[in-house]
Motif scaffolding. Structure first.
Motif, PDB file in Angstrom:
ATOM      1  N   GLY A  82     -14.349  37.212  18.955  1.00  0.00           N
ATOM      2  CA  GLY A  82     -12.902  36.722  18.646  1.00  0.00           C
ATOM      3  C   GLY A  82     -12.374  37.415  17.374  1.00  0.00           C
ATOM      4  O   GLY A  82     -12.671  38.692  17.225  1.00  0.00           O
ATOM      5  N   ASP A  83     -11.718  36.676  16.541  1.00  0.00           N
ATOM      6  CA  ASP A  83     -11.506  37.081  14.934  1.00  0.00           C
ATOM      7  C   ASP A  83     -12.518  36.675  14.309  1.00  0.00           C
ATOM      8  O   ASP A  83     -12.766  35.452  14.170  1.00  0.00           O
ATOM      9  CB  ASP A  83     -10.115  36.428  14.976  1.00  0.00           C
ATOM     10  CG  ASP A  83      -9.579  36.976  13.450  1.00  0.00           C
ATOM     11  OD1 ASP A  83      -8.573  38.041  13.466  1.00  0.00           O
ATOM     12  OD2 ASP A  83     -10.328  36.897  12.623  1.00  0.00           O
ATOM     13  N   ILE A 166      -7.699  23.917  21.431  1.00  0.00           N
ATOM     14  CA  ILE A 166      -8.851  23.034  20.964  1.00  0.00           C
ATOM     15  C   ILE A 166     -10.149  24.045  21.126  1.00  0.00           C
ATOM     16  O   ILE A 166     -10.507  24.584  22.106  1.00  0.00           O
ATOM     17  CB  ILE A 166      -9.180  21.932  21.730  1.00  0.00           C
ATOM     18  CG1 ILE A 166      -8.014  20.855  21.473  1.00  0.00           C
ATOM     19  CG2 ILE A 166     -10.610  21.338  21.371  1.00  0.00           C
ATOM     20  CD1 ILE A 166      -8.148  19.639  22.051  1.00  0.00           C
ATOM     21  N   VAL A 198      -9.723  27.289  29.758  1.00  0.00           N
ATOM     22  CA  VAL A 198     -10.257  28.445  30.216  1.00  0.00           C
ATOM     23  C   VAL A 198     -11.552  28.799  29.633  1.00  0.00           C
ATOM     24  O   VAL A 198     -12.135  28.214  28.264  1.00  0.00           O
ATOM     25  CB  VAL A 198      -9.416  29.652  29.273  1.00  0.00           C
ATOM     26  CG1 VAL A 198     -10.070  31.054  29.705  1.00  0.00           C
ATOM     27  CG2 VAL A 198      -7.815  29.446  29.997  1.00  0.00           C
ATOM     28  N   LYS A 200     -15.103  31.202  29.417  1.00  0.00           N
ATOM     29  CA  LYS A 200     -15.582  32.644  29.349  1.00  0.00           C
ATOM     30  C   LYS A 200     -14.245  33.419  29.565  1.00  0.00           C
ATOM     31  O   LYS A 200     -14.572  34.432  30.506  1.00  0.00           O
ATOM     32  CB  LYS A 200     -16.540  32.937  30.588  1.00  0.00           C
ATOM     33  CG  LYS A 200     -17.623  32.278  30.227  1.00  0.00           C
ATOM     34  CD  LYS A 200     -18.750  32.448  31.259  1.00  0.00           C
ATOM     35  CE  LYS A 200     -20.155  31.744  31.153  1.00  0.00           C
ATOM     36  NZ  LYS A 200     -21.044  32.253  32.214  1.00  0.00           N
ATOM     37  N   LEU A 224     -18.172  27.253  25.925  1.00  0.00           N
ATOM     38  CA  LEU A 224     -17.584  28.706  26.111  1.00  0.00           C
ATOM     39  C   LEU A 224     -16.162  28.504  26.569  1.00  0.00           C
ATOM     40  O   LEU A 224     -15.530  29.299  27.368  1.00  0.00           O
ATOM     41  CB  LEU A 224     -18.351  29.356  27.192  1.00  0.00           C
ATOM     42  CG  LEU A 224     -19.757  29.707  26.662  1.00  0.00           C
ATOM     43  CD1 LEU A 224     -20.536  30.183  27.940  1.00  0.00           C
ATOM     44  CD2 LEU A 224     -19.841  30.819  25.535  1.00  0.00           C
ATOM     45  N   THR A 225     -15.637  27.325  26.356  1.00  0.00           N
ATOM     46  CA  THR A 225     -14.219  26.836  26.728  1.00  0.00           C
ATOM     47  C   THR A 225     -13.328  26.664  25.794  1.00  0.00           C
ATOM     48  O   THR A 225     -13.612  26.086  24.549  1.00  0.00           O
ATOM     49  CB  THR A 225     -14.395  25.373  27.559  1.00  0.00           C
ATOM     50  OG1 THR A 225     -15.523  25.367  28.531  1.00  0.00           O
ATOM     51  CG2 THR A 225     -13.091  25.026  28.228  1.00  0.00           C
TER      52      THR A 225
HETATM   53  N1  SAH Z   1     -14.017  33.599  16.023  1.00  0.00           N
HETATM   54  C1  SAH Z   1     -13.709  33.088  17.274  1.00  0.00           C
HETATM   55  C2  SAH Z   1     -14.105  31.507  17.605  1.00  0.00           C
HETATM   56  C3  SAH Z   1     -15.633  31.066  17.229  1.00  0.00           C
HETATM   57  S1  SAH Z   1     -15.592  29.508  17.416  1.00  0.00           S
HETATM   58  C4  SAH Z   1     -12.575  33.385  17.775  1.00  0.00           C
HETATM   59  O1  SAH Z   1     -11.743  33.910  17.018  1.00  0.00           O
HETATM   60  O2  SAH Z   1     -12.233  33.423  19.161  1.00  0.00           O
HETATM   61  C5  SAH Z   1     -16.427  29.352  19.115  1.00  0.00           C
HETATM   62  C6  SAH Z   1     -15.316  28.937  20.152  1.00  0.00           C
HETATM   63  O3  SAH Z   1     -14.352  29.962  20.576  1.00  0.00           O
HETATM   64  C7  SAH Z   1     -15.959  28.359  21.455  1.00  0.00           C
HETATM   65  O4  SAH Z   1     -16.280  26.959  21.526  1.00  0.00           O
HETATM   66  C8  SAH Z   1     -14.784  28.440  22.479  1.00  0.00           C
HETATM   67  O5  SAH Z   1     -13.803  27.449  22.304  1.00  0.00           O
HETATM   68  C9  SAH Z   1     -13.822  29.686  21.678  1.00  0.00           C
HETATM   69  N2  SAH Z   1     -14.007  30.763  22.592  1.00  0.00           N
HETATM   70  C10 SAH Z   1     -14.637  32.024  22.092  1.00  0.00           C
HETATM   71  N3  SAH Z   1     -14.489  32.995  22.910  1.00  0.00           N
HETATM   72  C11 SAH Z   1     -14.182  32.420  24.001  1.00  0.00           C
HETATM   73  C12 SAH Z   1     -14.055  32.976  25.311  1.00  0.00           C
HETATM   74  N4  SAH Z   1     -14.223  34.251  25.702  1.00  0.00           N
HETATM   75  N5  SAH Z   1     -13.582  32.172  26.388  1.00  0.00           N
HETATM   76  C13 SAH Z   1     -12.932  30.731  25.919  1.00  0.00           C
HETATM   77  N6  SAH Z   1     -13.126  30.372  24.896  1.00  0.00           N
HETATM   78  C14 SAH Z   1     -13.717  31.309  23.853  1.00  0.00           C
END
Ligand code: SAH
Length: 265
Positions: A82-83, A166, A198, A200, A224-225
């Motif tokens: 993510g970020d 969330i 959502v 993955k 992963l949600t």
């Molecule tokens: N730095 C990450 C967040 C890390 S915390 C960001 O900016 O996205 C980890 C949480 O992010 C997971 O429990 C889930 O809620 C979410 N997450 C990260 N990747 C995901 C994905 N591909 N699909 C769905 N949820 C995701």
């Protein structure tokens, strides 16, 4: 000579949703540090690089390794999904560096934080357009934040009619929080309020579900949600979740002379 530390978020998973800058700094780095699962997602980009992977709860070790390698003169990428500045590693790097400086240790490295597509916007795109109005992100992980604080924030966001995103909703050991969170939100929102779930996003096995507050717990939810709970105006159109940009019909969608107070771009 001291090296450079890139703290880089590589988006939700697939390469197409990484930024060009992210790809560039990974390319330029000779050392890569990250959580094992995330490093696996970019494994094919890591030939001829020194790679350090750690398990989930070893964040501080991961950060220390990255700083150490940068101090030795390497170009290091510390990768998060993510970020990296949203529930990621960026803050921890600065916390560790400031602690090191306080102890008189060397901290002479350049740090660059590279933004990425966070889960909130990645899953929103898959769901439709649920984040068009004010939203709050809340992590249900109570490893570092006391549960009463999290619950208070959920309640405040629900009461103020924020769309709520969330993160970290449930793990194998943490199963009750998402139930409690849903019950608190139900005090303020109708049980038919749209909810997007959502798993993955942009990874193999992606699952996208649009349901409602009443039925959300019938679906698979794990680490992963990401869950998006709509506000009181969110609706479902053709299976997509949509939060209108405005509340009170200030713009008329099908008129040619529609002029709002703000231009919608
Ligand atoms: N730095 C990450 C967040 C890390 S915390 C960001 O900016 O996205 C980890 C949480 O992010 C997971 O429990 C889930 O809620 C979410 N997450 C990260 N990747 C995901 C994905 N591909 N699909 C769905 N949820 C995701």
């Amino acid at each position: 000579m001291a090296g450079k530390l890139f703290i880089v978020g590589f988006g939700p998973g697939d390469k197409k949703h990484m930024t060009l800058r992210c790809l560039e700094v990974i390319e330029q780095s000779d050392v890569i540090v990250g959580y094992e699962l995330y490093v696996d997602l970019i494994r094919e980009m890591l030939e001829n690089k020194e790679v350090y992977t750690t398990q989930m709860q070893e964040e501080i070790d991961r950060v220390k390794t990255a700083i150490q390698k940068a101090l030795e003169g390497h170009a290091v990428s510390l990768v998060s999904s993510g970020d990296s500045g949203v529930y990621g590693m960026a803050g921890l790097v600065f916390e560790v560096l400031s602690e090191m400086r306080a102890q008189g240790l060397p901290v002479d490295i350049e740090v660059e934080v590279i933004p990425g597509v966070t889960a909130a916007t990645a899953v929103a795109a898959l769901l439709g357009a649920p984040l068009m109005h004010d939203f709050a992100t809340i992590s249900l992980s109570d490893l570092l934040t006391p549960w009463p604080v999290i619950l208070k924030r959920i309640e405040a966001a629900a009461a103020a009619d924020f769309v709520i995103v969330i993160y970290n909703p449930k793990s194998s050991r943490r199963v009750t929080q998402v139930v409690e969170a849903r019950d608190v939100i139900l005090k303020y929102r109708h049980k038919s309020t749209p909810v997007g779930i959502v798993r993955k996003a942009y990874r193999e096995g992606q699952e996208v579900i649009v349901t409602d507050l009443e039925h959300m717990l019938n679906h698979k939810i794990d680490m992963l949600t990401t869950i998006v709970v709509g506000n009181s105006s969110t609706f479902v159109f053709n299976g997509r979740m949509v939060t209108p940009r405005g509340y009170s019909g200030k713009y008329e969608l099908l008129k040619n002379d529609r002029v709002g107070e703000e231009t919608i771009v």
